[in-house]
Design a protein around this motif. Structure first.
Motif, mmCIF file in Angstrom:
data_model
loop_
_atom_site.group_PDB
_atom_site.id
_atom_site.type_symbol
_atom_site.label_atom_id
_atom_site.label_comp_id
_atom_site.label_asym_id
_atom_site.label_seq_id
_atom_site.Cartn_x
_atom_site.Cartn_y
_atom_site.Cartn_z
ATOM 1 N N THR A 21 22.410 45.458 11.204
ATOM 2 C CA THR A 21 23.089 45.065 12.439
ATOM 3 C C THR A 21 23.382 43.584 12.440
ATOM 4 O O THR A 21 24.466 43.141 12.847
ATOM 5 C CB THR A 21 22.223 45.433 13.667
ATOM 6 N N ASP A 22 22.401 42.785 11.980
ATOM 7 C CA ASP A 22 22.617 41.349 11.942
ATOM 8 C C ASP A 22 23.775 40.995 11.013
ATOM 9 O O ASP A 22 24.594 40.145 11.319
ATOM 10 C CB ASP A 22 21.342 40.647 11.481
ATOM 11 N N ARG A 23 23.839 41.683 9.868
ATOM 12 C CA ARG A 23 24.929 41.389 8.942
ATOM 13 C C ARG A 23 26.267 41.763 9.554
ATOM 14 O O ARG A 23 27.259 41.065 9.415
ATOM 15 C CB ARG A 23 24.703 42.156 7.629
ATOM 16 N N GLU A 24 26.290 42.908 10.268
ATOM 17 C CA GLU A 24 27.530 43.306 10.928
ATOM 18 C C GLU A 24 27.914 42.315 12.002
ATOM 19 O O GLU A 24 29.080 42.013 12.225
ATOM 20 C CB GLU A 24 27.370 44.704 11.531
ATOM 21 N N THR A 43 29.518 39.495 10.365
ATOM 22 C CA THR A 43 30.875 39.840 9.935
ATOM 23 C C THR A 43 31.823 39.827 11.110
ATOM 24 O O THR A 43 32.945 39.334 11.031
ATOM 25 C CB THR A 43 30.876 41.233 9.269
ATOM 26 N N ALA A 44 31.355 40.370 12.255
ATOM 27 C CA ALA A 44 32.217 40.392 13.429
ATOM 28 C C ALA A 44 32.570 39.002 13.865
ATOM 29 O O ALA A 44 33.678 38.728 14.305
ATOM 30 C CB ALA A 44 31.512 41.150 14.569
ATOM 31 N N GLY A 45 31.622 38.061 13.769
ATOM 32 C CA GLY A 45 31.908 36.695 14.166
ATOM 33 C C GLY A 45 32.882 36.008 13.244
ATOM 34 O O GLY A 45 33.663 35.181 13.654
ATOM 35 N N GLU A 46 32.797 36.360 11.902
ATOM 36 C CA GLU A 46 33.641 35.689 10.928
ATOM 37 C C GLU A 46 35.029 36.297 10.850
ATOM 38 O O GLU A 46 36.007 35.634 10.548
ATOM 39 C CB GLU A 46 32.964 35.761 9.548
ATOM 40 N N ASP A 47 35.116 37.649 11.088
ATOM 41 C CA ASP A 47 36.396 38.334 10.951
ATOM 42 C C ASP A 47 36.559 39.289 12.121
ATOM 43 O O ASP A 47 36.568 40.511 11.960
ATOM 44 C CB ASP A 47 36.440 39.069 9.613
ATOM 45 N N ALA A 48 36.638 38.761 13.319
ATOM 46 C CA ALA A 48 36.636 39.583 14.522
ATOM 47 C C ALA A 48 37.900 40.415 14.614
ATOM 48 O O ALA A 48 38.989 39.923 14.354
ATOM 49 C CB ALA A 48 36.530 38.685 15.765
ATOM 50 N N HIS A 100 33.588 51.608 13.979
ATOM 51 C CA HIS A 100 32.197 52.052 14.126
ATOM 52 C C HIS A 100 32.088 53.415 14.808
ATOM 53 O O HIS A 100 31.033 53.751 15.342
ATOM 54 C CB HIS A 100 31.412 51.024 14.942
ATOM 55 N N SER A 101 33.146 54.214 14.784
ATOM 56 C CA SER A 101 33.172 55.474 15.528
ATOM 57 C C SER A 101 32.063 56.440 15.115
ATOM 58 O O SER A 101 31.524 57.177 15.951
ATOM 59 C CB SER A 101 34.532 56.152 15.364
ATOM 60 N N ARG A 137 25.408 46.294 19.795
ATOM 61 C CA ARG A 137 24.831 46.200 18.452
ATOM 62 C C ARG A 137 25.480 47.199 17.504
ATOM 63 O O ARG A 137 25.716 46.889 16.330
ATOM 64 C CB ARG A 137 23.314 46.404 18.530
ATOM 65 N N ARG A 138 25.781 48.385 18.011
ATOM 66 C CA ARG A 138 26.444 49.370 17.140
ATOM 67 C C ARG A 138 27.854 48.911 16.761
ATOM 68 O O ARG A 138 28.378 49.309 15.721
ATOM 69 C CB ARG A 138 26.500 50.733 17.839
ATOM 70 N N LEU A 139 28.469 48.118 17.616
ATOM 71 C CA LEU A 139 29.815 47.613 17.331
ATOM 72 C C LEU A 139 29.791 46.361 16.458
ATOM 73 O O LEU A 139 30.839 45.794 16.166
ATOM 74 C CB LEU A 139 30.544 47.321 18.644
ATOM 75 N N GLY A 140 28.573 45.926 16.080
ATOM 76 C CA GLY A 140 28.479 44.819 15.149
ATOM 77 C C GLY A 140 28.116 43.483 15.749
ATOM 78 O O GLY A 140 28.217 42.452 15.073
#
Length: 305
Positions: A8-11, A14-19, A30-31, A76-79
């Motif tokens: 989750t932390d890695r996701e 990633t979300a912060g870097e490539d939103a 994340h469906s 968290r599930r959405l990253g």
């Protein structure tokens, strides 16, 4: 459990870097991980993304009828690392004009989001100052002079804009009229457009204002002007540039970035500069007309209440 948290932390990183650009992108990505509670939360978010960007996780969960912690789990599930980070994503989508938030109500909510830190009035003033500074850098005296020279030798001036710009067109026509020019505010007389434009000639000028996009009726007025050979002027932003045929002279200027005030201050300031410059080149016509108007108003009973 600890392995899931690391994923989750890695996701989240990633979300912060490539939103993603839109909430729909997050859902698609994340469906496979979403639960029934997540689906209920997402239904609430999608139905009213503006409210979602302004509420905390507990409020969103309450509206969805799920456990108060469900919004955190969804985030968290959405990253994201938690709901505050997810809410920041929603707010960024709102203020940057993403597809989830493309409406007048969304733009107003975006301004409210931006005002949370510094206060509403300060936020609006900062927005106006930034937009005016941008106009200073993008509009030249030569642009203003091209407009005023076109107006100076005209027989009649027809001013046209829709929506918020109808009020600005009314002010422009009023000021031109007091300056001795035969100016017609088309926006206030839409029902009389055929009558008003029937006698349009090559000696007339049509001055248009269009931001975000040119409304269909403006295109119709532009077509009439083209057929009559009348000269055309336009003040627009990027969205309003698609006027065909292109105006004889056009000033392209922003009213502010997405999420900012988007007010009439910038185009009004440019219009005022044009009318002032017109007074400097029309051999005293504007000054004399203004003096005559002042004398007439002082001596008559037509004070307007």
């Amino acid at each position: 459990m600890s392995g899931n948290m690391r994923d989750t932390d890695r996701e989240g990183e990633t979300a912060g870097e490539d939103a993603p650009l839109a909430l729909s992108d997050l859902i698609s990505r994340h469906s496979s991980r979403l639960t029934d509670a997540d689906t209920r939360l997402l239904d609430v978010l999608i139905q009213d993304p503006i409210r979602a960007a302004l509420e905390n996780g507990k409020d969103v969960s309450s509206r969805a009828g799920v456990h108060p912690a469900s919004a955190v789990r969804l985030a968290r599930r959405l990253g994201f690392k938690g709901y505050p980070e997810f809410r920041s994503f929603l707010q960024s989508s709102l203020t940057e004009g993403g597809n989830d938030f493309e409406s007048p109500a969304a733009r107003m909510a975006a301004r409210l989001v931006k005002a949370e830190g510094d206060g509403l009035l300060a936020s609006v003033l900062d927005s106006e100052i930034a937009a005016l500074q941008q106009a200073r850098n993008s509009v030249s005296d030569a642009d203003i002079r091209a407009f005023s020279e076109t107006l100076c030798g005209s027989r009649r001036i027809f001013v046209f804009g829709r929506g918020h710009f109808a009020s600005l067109c009314s002010l422009i026509a009023l000021r031109l009229g007091r300056s001795g020019y035969d100016a017609v505010d088309l926006g206030s007389q839409i029902h009389l457009l055929p009558e008003l434009l029937t006698g349009l000639t090559q000696d007339d000028v049509v001055w248009m204002l269009a931001f975000r996009k040119a409304p269909p009726l403006l295109e119709e007025v532009r077509d009439v002007a083209a057929r009559a050979g009348a000269r055309t002027l336009a003040i627009t932003d990027v969205g309003g540039t698609r006027i065909d045929p292109a105006p004889d002279h056009q000033i392209l200027v922003s009213r502010g970035e997405p999420g900012e005030s988007q007010s009439l201050v910038v185009p009004m300031t440019i219009a005022n500069a044009i009318i002032l410059d017109l007074a400097s080149i029309d051999n005293g016509k504007s000054i004399n007309a203004l003096n005559q108007f002042r004398s007439f108003r002082a001596s008559s009973r037509l004070t307007g209440g």
